[in-house]
Each structure stands twice: as structure tokens, then as C-alpha cells.
Design a protein around this motif. Structure first.
Motif, PDB file in Angstrom:
ATOM      1  N   MET A 134      94.932  44.890 -14.704  1.00 18.65           N
ATOM      2  CA  MET A 134      93.552  44.735 -15.173  1.00 18.65           C
ATOM      3  C   MET A 134      92.963  46.108 -15.537  1.00 18.65           C
ATOM      4  O   MET A 134      93.100  47.066 -14.803  1.00 18.65           O
ATOM      5  N   ILE A 135      92.312  46.187 -16.710  1.00 23.27           N
ATOM      6  CA  ILE A 135      91.739  47.447 -17.173  1.00 23.27           C
ATOM      7  C   ILE A 135      90.510  47.801 -16.340  1.00 23.27           C
ATOM      8  O   ILE A 135      89.662  46.967 -16.067  1.00 23.27           O
ATOM      9  N   GLN A 136      90.440  49.073 -15.922  1.00 17.37           N
ATOM     10  CA  GLN A 136      89.255  49.532 -15.207  1.00 17.37           C
ATOM     11  C   GLN A 136      88.040  49.431 -16.115  1.00 17.37           C
ATOM     12  O   GLN A 136      88.126  49.576 -17.338  1.00 17.37           O
ATOM     13  N   GLN A 137      86.875  49.204 -15.524  1.00 15.42           N
ATOM     14  CA  GLN A 137      85.668  49.096 -16.319  1.00 15.42           C
ATOM     15  C   GLN A 137      85.256  50.428 -16.919  1.00 15.42           C
ATOM     16  O   GLN A 137      84.565  50.470 -17.932  1.00 15.42           O
ATOM     17  N   ILE A 138      85.711  51.520 -16.311  1.00 10.98           N
ATOM     18  CA  ILE A 138      85.352  52.846 -16.807  1.00 10.98           C
ATOM     19  C   ILE A 138      86.413  53.856 -16.391  1.00 10.98           C
ATOM     20  O   ILE A 138      86.998  53.753 -15.317  1.00 10.98           O
ATOM     21  N   THR A 139      86.691  54.807 -17.300  1.00  8.88           N
ATOM     22  CA  THR A 139      87.517  55.967 -16.946  1.00  8.88           C
ATOM     23  C   THR A 139      86.713  57.206 -17.291  1.00  8.88           C
ATOM     24  O   THR A 139      86.069  57.272 -18.348  1.00  8.88           O
ATOM     25  N   LEU A 140      86.719  58.192 -16.403  1.00  6.77           N
ATOM     26  CA  LEU A 140      85.953  59.422 -16.604  1.00  6.77           C
ATOM     27  C   LEU A 140      86.876  60.612 -16.432  1.00  6.77           C
ATOM     28  O   LEU A 140      87.494  60.785 -15.388  1.00  6.77           O
ATOM     29  N   ASN A 141      87.003  61.428 -17.491  1.00  8.23           N
ATOM     30  CA  ASN A 141      87.876  62.596 -17.467  1.00  8.23           C
ATOM     31  C   ASN A 141      87.068  63.861 -17.730  1.00  8.23           C
ATOM     32  O   ASN A 141      86.170  63.873 -18.578  1.00  8.23           O
TER      33      ASN A 141
END
Length: 348
Positions: free
Chosen positions: A1-8
């Protein structure tokens, strides 16, 4: 399942802008849901840094370092909201590909977007620039725009609230203040072809259909414009300028071959590509030993990065072109790509 948000953090944007300019952003957030978007907008990071909303990156002029929170809406989906006779209202999420949407609507029998085929970028980015081509602008087909403000609140904006103008909108004027979540279009089950351009009429065939018009425009654009996957570019780099009727008459007297297109406000729109060609910039390069940037040899309106260019090279070329056009014609050229002023951190 794709995460709702990714922060880099300290994330490169080199492959996320079609000019392929080197750029490192302080933070890049990819959001996959409306809730995640609201959360990131209300975060401490969003409140202390400028924000840049990034779609397909086809209309950006990025600096080497971007001290900002870059938000990439990755929301997907196309749905039919309602049908009223021949009229259909559809909602398209911001992360969908614009060109794929055009072809999908034709396949589903929803017509009206065919003249906008092969324009790069995402659906969410399209209203920002009020994209247009071959006699149609997005505002002509728009029903409403769902956008989130900096506090994470959703708003449903009608076309008249979006302050649309030629390659301009509320979202462009207030860059970073709004994030487009979805766009609603009013299309038709009955084709109403816009055939105001001779080359489109000729290429679309004797009995044109929405699909043949789209294919004709794809062919024409492919012949004139470089594929950004092969030659880095941001499409048309300058807006077609408008001048007063009296100035156009003076220009026409000196250059009889100049073309002008009367506007509803009494002004006359000129072809920026023709002006650039006349001052000798078509196919000419600037920067480095071999010239890392230049105006495309097949279309003078397109600025291309031949490899290794930075934002400084692009700005130098664009200012040189603007200066030469002003010197010859007393006409001011305005860039189309957005420069995220206020998001620079040149000392970093």
C-alpha cells in the motif's frame, strides 16, 4: 500500500523539471491523499518555508538551490459526475497526466479538449497557466477548480473566481498559496470542433473528428517542438506579446510581413516566435564553448538546454533575446516559465 505522504530533505529536482536544470530543494513532499495534503500544509515545515507546487515541471525555471517546501500532488482519478443531455461534467484529480486525460476523454466520447493534445504537465498544473493551443484555452472548458488554501481548507472555485487571463490565473499570481486538488470540466458528447488554424484543418482530413483533430495537433506539435525527453526544454518560453492597435500599424508599415491577431480589448497580439526569428536568435546558442542553451532551430519560441545549463545560463539567454527584440521592435517579451522568486537561497 502506498504511503499517503513521503517527505525527503535536500532532494534533487533535476529530473523533475523538463529544462533539466540542476536544483536541490530543502524538502520535497509527495502527497497521495487529500488528508495528507492538508496535514503537510498545516505542518511546521510548511509554515516556516516558502512553498512551491510542482506538477510535471514543464513551466519552471529553477535555481541551483531552492530553500522551500516543494509539494507534489500525486492524486489520481477520473470520474463522471453527471450528465445533462449532451453535456457531461467530469472531475479529474491533480496528479493525472494532461495529455493522457485528453486522449482518455476522446476515447470515452467526452469532447472539447482535443485541441490541447500533447501539452506536457499534469492536470493540476493546467489551470495555473491557463494552458491553451489552437483556439482553445482551459478556461473555455472549465467548470470549477477544487483547491486547498495554505491553512489546509478546501475551496470550490468557479472560473470567474480564478482570475484567468492569457497564461495567467489566481494560482499563478499567488504562487504557493493554493494547491489544486482536482479540476472539473464541462465537456460534450457531441463534437464541436474548433478548426481555426489552416494547418490543423489540412492535417485533420476531409471529415475531421475529435480524434483526427487531436492526432493532427500531435503531429504538428511533434514537428515544431522538441520532445523534452530527448532535448530538455520548457515549451514556448515567451508569451505572445500584445501591443496597441496604433503600435501595430506602425510596425506593419515598417515590416509588412508581420502578423497581428486582434484581441477583444482592442489590442493586437503578435507572434513572439516571428519577432525572435527576425532578430537572429532562431537556432543560435549561448553559454559555454559549444553553447549549452539556445533557441530551437525549428521553432524560435522554444528555449532548449543542450546539456549542462544552469538557471543563470537560461536567464542570460532570455534577457539577451528580450533586449534584442526590444531594440528592434520596441516590444517587450515576457517569460512564460515561472521563476520561484522568494524561494531562492543563493548563499546555501
Amino acid at each position: 500500500m502506498i504511503q499517503q505522504i513521503t517527505l525527503n530533505e535536500n532532494s534533487p529536482l533535476d529530473r523533475l523539471n523538463t529544462l533539466r536544470l540542476p536544483c536541490t530543494a530543502r524538502f520535497v513532499a509527495e502527497v497521495y491523499s487529500i488528508r495528507a495534503l492538508s496535514n503537510i500544509l498545516q505542518s511546521v515545515t510548511a509554515k516556516r518555508l516558502p512553498r512551491l507546487i510542482l506538477g510535471g515541471g514543464s513551466n519552471l525555471l529553477l535555481p541551483n538551490t531552492l530553500n522551500a517546501l516543494v509539494i507534489r500532488p500525486m492524486l489520481k482519478g477520473i470520474r463522471l459526475l453527471r450528465t445533462d443531455g449532451d453535456r457531461v461534467i467530469i472531475e479529474v484529480m491533480a496528479g493525472e497526466s494532461w495529455h493522457q486525460l485528453v486522449m482518455e476523454t476522446i476515447a470515452r466520447g467526452w469532447f472539447g479538449l482535443e485541441n490541447l493534445a500533447l501539452i506536457p504537465g499534469t492536470v493540476g498544473a493546467a489551470p495555473v497557466q491557463n494552458i491553451g493551443a489552437y483556439g482553445v484555452e482551459i478556461v473555455d472548458r472549465l467548470y470549477s477548480v477544487q483547491a486547498m488554501d495554505r491553512a489546509g481548507q478546501l475551496h470550490d472555485l468557479r472560473p470567474e473566481e480564478c482570475q484567468f487571463a492569457y497564461r495567467d490565473s489566481l494560482f499563478k499570481q499567488q504562487d504557493g498559496e493554493w494547491v489544486i486538488v482536482s479540476v472539473r470540466f464541462a465537456l460534450s458528447k457531441k463534437p464541436q470542433l474548433v478548426l481555426g488554424y489552416g494547418d490543423v484543418i489540412q492535417a485533420a482530413g476531409e471529415h475531421p473528428t475529435p480524434l483526427s483533430v487531436a492526432n493532427a495537433i500531435i503531429h504538428i506539435r511533434s514537428q515544431k517542438l522538441p520532445d523534452p525527453n530527448k532535448i530538455a526544454n520548457a515549451g514556448s518560453f515567451f508569451k505572445n506579446p500584445c501591443v496597441s492597435k496604433s503600435q501595430f500599424e506602425r510596425l506593419k508599415a515598417e515590416w509588412p510581413q508581420i502578423s497581428g491577431y486582434p484581441q477583444s480589448d482592442g489590442q493586437v497580439k503578435l507572434a513572439a516566435g516571428w519577432l525572435i526569428d527576425q532578430v537572429g536568435w532562431k537556432g543560435r546558442r549561448l553559454g559555454g564553448i559549444a553553447g549549452c542553451v539556445g533557441m530551437y532551430e525549428k521553432q524560435a519560441l522554444v528555449l532548449v538546454n543542450y546539456g549542462g545549463a544552469t538557471s543563470h545560463d537560461v536567464l542570460a539567454l532570455s534577457m539577451a533575446v528580450q533586449a534584442d527584440v526590444w531594440s528592434r521592435f520596441s516590444v517587450k517579451l515576457e517569460r512564460e516559465p515561472v521563476v520561484p522568486i522568494g524561494a531562492y537561497d543563493e548563499s546555501a
